[in-house]
Design a protein around this motif. Sequence first.
Motif, mmCIF file in Angstrom:
data_model
loop_
_atom_site.group_PDB
_atom_site.id
_atom_site.type_symbol
_atom_site.label_atom_id
_atom_site.label_comp_id
_atom_site.label_asym_id
_atom_site.label_seq_id
_atom_site.Cartn_x
_atom_site.Cartn_y
_atom_site.Cartn_z
ATOM 1 N N SER A 148 0.805 -1.129 -0.075
ATOM 2 C CA SER A 148 -0.091 -0.131 -0.055
ATOM 3 C C SER A 148 1.029 1.193 0.072
ATOM 4 C CB SER A 148 -1.050 -0.085 1.310
ATOM 5 O OG SER A 148 -0.128 -0.036 2.330
ATOM 6 N N GLY A 149 0.395 2.459 -0.503
ATOM 7 C CA GLY A 149 0.873 3.607 -0.496
ATOM 8 C C GLY A 149 1.892 3.810 -1.557
ATOM 9 N N ARG A 150 2.125 2.950 -2.420
ATOM 10 C CA ARG A 150 3.257 3.387 -3.552
ATOM 11 C C ARG A 150 2.278 4.097 -4.710
ATOM 12 N NH1 ARG A 150 7.743 1.019 -4.379
ATOM 13 N NH2 ARG A 150 7.917 2.570 -5.688
ATOM 14 N N GLN A 151 3.318 4.875 -5.361
ATOM 15 C CA GLN A 151 2.728 5.827 -6.484
ATOM 16 C C GLN A 151 3.571 5.553 -7.836
ATOM 17 O OE1 GLN A 151 2.977 9.224 -3.900
ATOM 18 N NE2 GLN A 151 1.003 9.818 -4.484
ATOM 19 N N PHE A 152 2.708 5.882 -9.005
ATOM 20 C CA PHE A 152 3.442 6.046 -10.135
ATOM 21 C C PHE A 152 4.244 7.241 -10.042
ATOM 22 C CE2 PHE A 152 0.331 2.767 -11.261
ATOM 23 C CZ PHE A 152 1.347 1.836 -11.936
ATOM 24 N N ALA A 153 4.958 7.420 -11.117
ATOM 25 C CA ALA A 153 5.883 8.880 -11.211
ATOM 26 C C ALA A 153 4.973 9.761 -11.309
ATOM 27 C CB ALA A 153 7.019 8.622 -12.259
ATOM 28 N N ASP A 154 3.803 9.780 -11.855
ATOM 29 C CA ASP A 154 2.897 11.035 -12.047
ATOM 30 C C ASP A 154 2.041 11.321 -10.993
ATOM 31 O OD1 ASP A 154 1.090 8.680 -12.150
ATOM 32 O OD2 ASP A 154 0.226 9.067 -14.115
#
Length: 498
Positions: free
Chosen positions: A93-99
């Motif tokens: 949880s909590g991971r994001q793409f570069a955008d």
Amino acid sequence: MSSQILSRLAAAWLAAISVGAGNPALAGEPLRVGATYITSGLDPAKGSNGWALVSHGVGENLFTVDKDGRLVPGLAEKAERTGDLTWVVTLKSGRQFADGTPVTAAALAAGFEHTFATNKAALATGGKLTFEAADDLTLNIATEKPVSFLQALFAEWPLIAYKPAADGTAVLTGPYRVADFKADTALALEPNTHFSGADTRSPIDFRRFADAQSMTLALEAGELDLAFGLPSEVVARLKTNPDLTIKSFPVGYQYLAFLNAARPITSDIKVRQALDLAFDRKELAAAINGGTPATGAYAPYFPFAGKQERPSDRATAEALLDEAGWTKDDAGNRQKNGTPLRLLAITYPQRPDLVTMLPVAKAQLARIGITLDTQVVENIQQVAAAGDFDIALWAQHTAPNGDPAFFLNSMLRSGASLNYAKYMSPDFDAILDRFGSEGHGAKRSAIALDAQAKLFADVPASFLVSPVWYVGVSKRLENYEPWGSDYYVLRADIGEAK
């Protein structure tokens, strides 16, 4: 691909470089990195771009390998079997793409579906996989073929994690993103602000050099903070430079020779066996000033590696050629019915050790009466895929995910997309099939040893050297510690020594 996406990808790659703890003062002058390779593009599903973009720090996998060679979670938390051909993967949880958008099961599923539809190497272990997002963090996966160890499959280099973008590009998750990309030339990377610790990283300027010698000159001229993959012959000289630190490390790569079983001469198993015995592995290792004679398909520190050095035996090699009808003429050259035994060997400049080894191999084969023509080609995969060679000197990480199966399935199974040796053996394929139902480490090692024994007998590939590689760093990166071959050159913990 857009300039923005290229920038993100390039930056992520260089972010992967490790020099110790991050330094908050990094947000200044770019770090300057050089190597003899660069991603060929920014589509993660094309060719070997997935490997390159992870190496560049732009992308990540669901599972990965740590500095001790252990398979560990990446973007995924865990993978659990739910049936003979079905698995469920739980994402962190909590991971994001570069955008800045969240990493979700649906987004990753779209990327993986594109990869499996585009890249045949992704099919090597489990066949074509299908995906279904149960919720944002739960991904249901069905494999076409039995897979006993899904974590290892998703650490394979084609299976980089990303989401397709509306404009046909891709959005990744690594610590860097591409600011600019010049094909075959350079990457400019900037910290991915949606990856933890972005304020501790410098931008990175990455340059591709046509050969290791020109990269060495740039390092000596103070133009680089990191030169990855120095030629062994310059190491002694560089160590006398007080402004540089030269580091060596063992790698999971093997230097090997693919022997083309589809060519008229090397289709004869006795010729391939003779070639294998004619290679003097101690001499080859000495020529590149590092490494040890190969014991088989894997670096000696793996539990599934061979235990004995592969033999070199010129007398037996000569006897095998005699048996195959290739006898010596008065000048000591091999011929059959008036046709000379003349072979073509190829290699590529991106691996300078192989270029050094090529004339040594030529001299070794001349000792048993074989004439070897040699070529150094820029696009080795294209030439090898076309089959325009008898011998291809090759560098390959044979266990990048800490497991023995992927290399054997992707490069030596009958009909595999990367089977440059055109090797076809139902008996060998049957050995590989056992990987699909056996997940225990010791038993998988036993399968790998059985597979290697079959390769030693049939010789579609001759395993030559387990190498040591060299990197050079400026005072700015003197704390850099290389590991993971060139799969993790630039990592999230890049920092400055001072």
